[in-house]
Enzyme design. Structure first.
Site, PDB file in Angstrom:
ATOM      1  N   PRO A  81      11.536   0.451   9.093  1.00 44.47           N
ATOM      2  CA  PRO A  81      12.760  -0.358   9.098  1.00 44.47           C
ATOM      3  C   PRO A  81      13.011  -0.895   7.693  1.00 44.47           C
ATOM      4  O   PRO A  81      12.069  -1.331   7.015  1.00 44.47           O
ATOM      5  CB  PRO A  81      12.430  -1.483  10.081  1.00 44.47           C
ATOM      6  N   VAL A 118       0.836  -1.203   0.000  1.00 49.55           N
ATOM      7  CA  VAL A 118       0.000   0.000   0.000  1.00 49.55           C
ATOM      8  C   VAL A 118       0.869   1.250   0.000  1.00 49.55           C
ATOM      9  O   VAL A 118       0.611   2.210  -0.741  1.00 49.55           O
ATOM     10  CB  VAL A 118      -0.947   0.009   1.210  1.00 49.55           C
ATOM     11  N   GLY A 142      11.455  -4.003   6.531  1.00 48.53           N
ATOM     12  CA  GLY A 142      10.021  -4.052   6.260  1.00 48.53           C
ATOM     13  C   GLY A 142       9.626  -3.500   4.899  1.00 48.53           C
ATOM     14  O   GLY A 142       8.431  -3.453   4.573  1.00 48.53           O
ATOM     15  N   ASP A 163      -7.014   2.409   4.706  1.00 40.97           N
ATOM     16  CA  ASP A 163      -8.079   1.477   5.058  1.00 40.97           C
ATOM     17  C   ASP A 163      -8.820   1.845   6.343  1.00 40.97           C
ATOM     18  O   ASP A 163      -9.486   1.005   6.942  1.00 40.97           O
ATOM     19  CB  ASP A 163      -7.518   0.048   5.164  1.00 40.97           C
TER      20      ASP A 163
END
Length: 247
Positions: free
Chosen positions: A53, A33, A56, A116
């Site tokens: 990070p 996203v 990630g 979301d």
């Protein structure tokens, strides 16, 4: 009883073309996203910083970082990351952390989009069709992003193939016209004349319009006439005109 003016529907969003060129945009998160959000704001020439990070980041965000298209803060979000930021896009799979980001943004009056979570969004991302300078956005106001995508594809499928190029040529002509008639009180006349050009010329003619055509065409602005493309091209370089003058 129906009134003489448009009825107010309510429940919608104010859809704008938000100019974020050179604005500082903070993206919290580095997944799929976040990657989509990054593309959106980079296309609008924003200065983007990602806080996440490095471990990630997905492949696309990693690529953006490695290509120096965005800056990376290699750690989790901290409140100080909001210093000097104009917009925040949060896309992390942690509702509690997302809400914290949203509350901090509200305190600092920084517009934010929490992926979301419609109630925690100052604005939404719609489904966008892009063809050069032409952008068309479909929004469901957070109700059905997938449906917005379907509607957008249907609209795009019915657009003329050359609409983007036509818009680009009209933009060039419009900028030239502002140089020819820069006065503020010329505004209404400029708008009316440009509107007539767009209405009376076909998309193919607008696409075919060259820089030389534009210079000749601008000569018709002062009398306020709209020649055809053929009539424009009948004019000789010295300004002579071999065809009938329009009234």
């Amino acid at each position: 009883m129906k009134g003489p003016y448009p009825e107010i529907q309510g429940g919608g969003s104010l859809i704008l073309a938000w100019q974020v060129r050179t604005k500082r945009v903070l993206v919290v998160g580095g997944g799929e996203v976040a990657a989509g959000r990054i593309v959106n704001v980079l296309n609008a020439d924003a200065q983007v910083t990602v806080v996440s990070p490095r471990s990630g980041l997905n492949d696309e965000v990693t690529y953006r970082v490695d290509q120096k298209q965005v800056d990376l803060i290699d750690r989790k979000f901290e409140p100080s990351d909001l210093d000097g930021v104009d917009m925040v896009l949060c896309a992390v799979d942690d509702p509690e952390a997302s809400t914290q980001v949203y509350k901090l943004c509200k305190e600092r009056r920084i517009p934010a989009n929490i992926a979301d979570v419609p109630p925690e969004c100052d604005f939404y991302f719609g489904s966008v069709h892009r063809d050069g300078p032409l952008q068309i956005m479909v929004s469901t106001n957070g109700n059905g992003p997938k449906l917005a995508n379907i509607v957008r594809r249907q609209i795009a499928a019915n657009l003329p193939y050359n609409i983007g190029a036509a818009v680009q040529r009209v933009g060039i002509l419009r900028r030239k016209l502002r140089k020819v008639a820069p006065a503020q009180d010329e505004g209404p006349k400029r708008m009316q004349w440009m509107s007539k050009i767009c209405e009376q010329w076909t998309l193919d003619e607008l696409c075919d319009m060259t820089e030389e055509d534009m210079e000749v065409l601008l000569g018709f602005y002062k009398p306020g006439t709209i020649p055809t493309l053929d009539e424009v091209r009948l004019r000789e370089p010295d300004g002579a005109y071999d065809g009938p003058f329009l009234i």
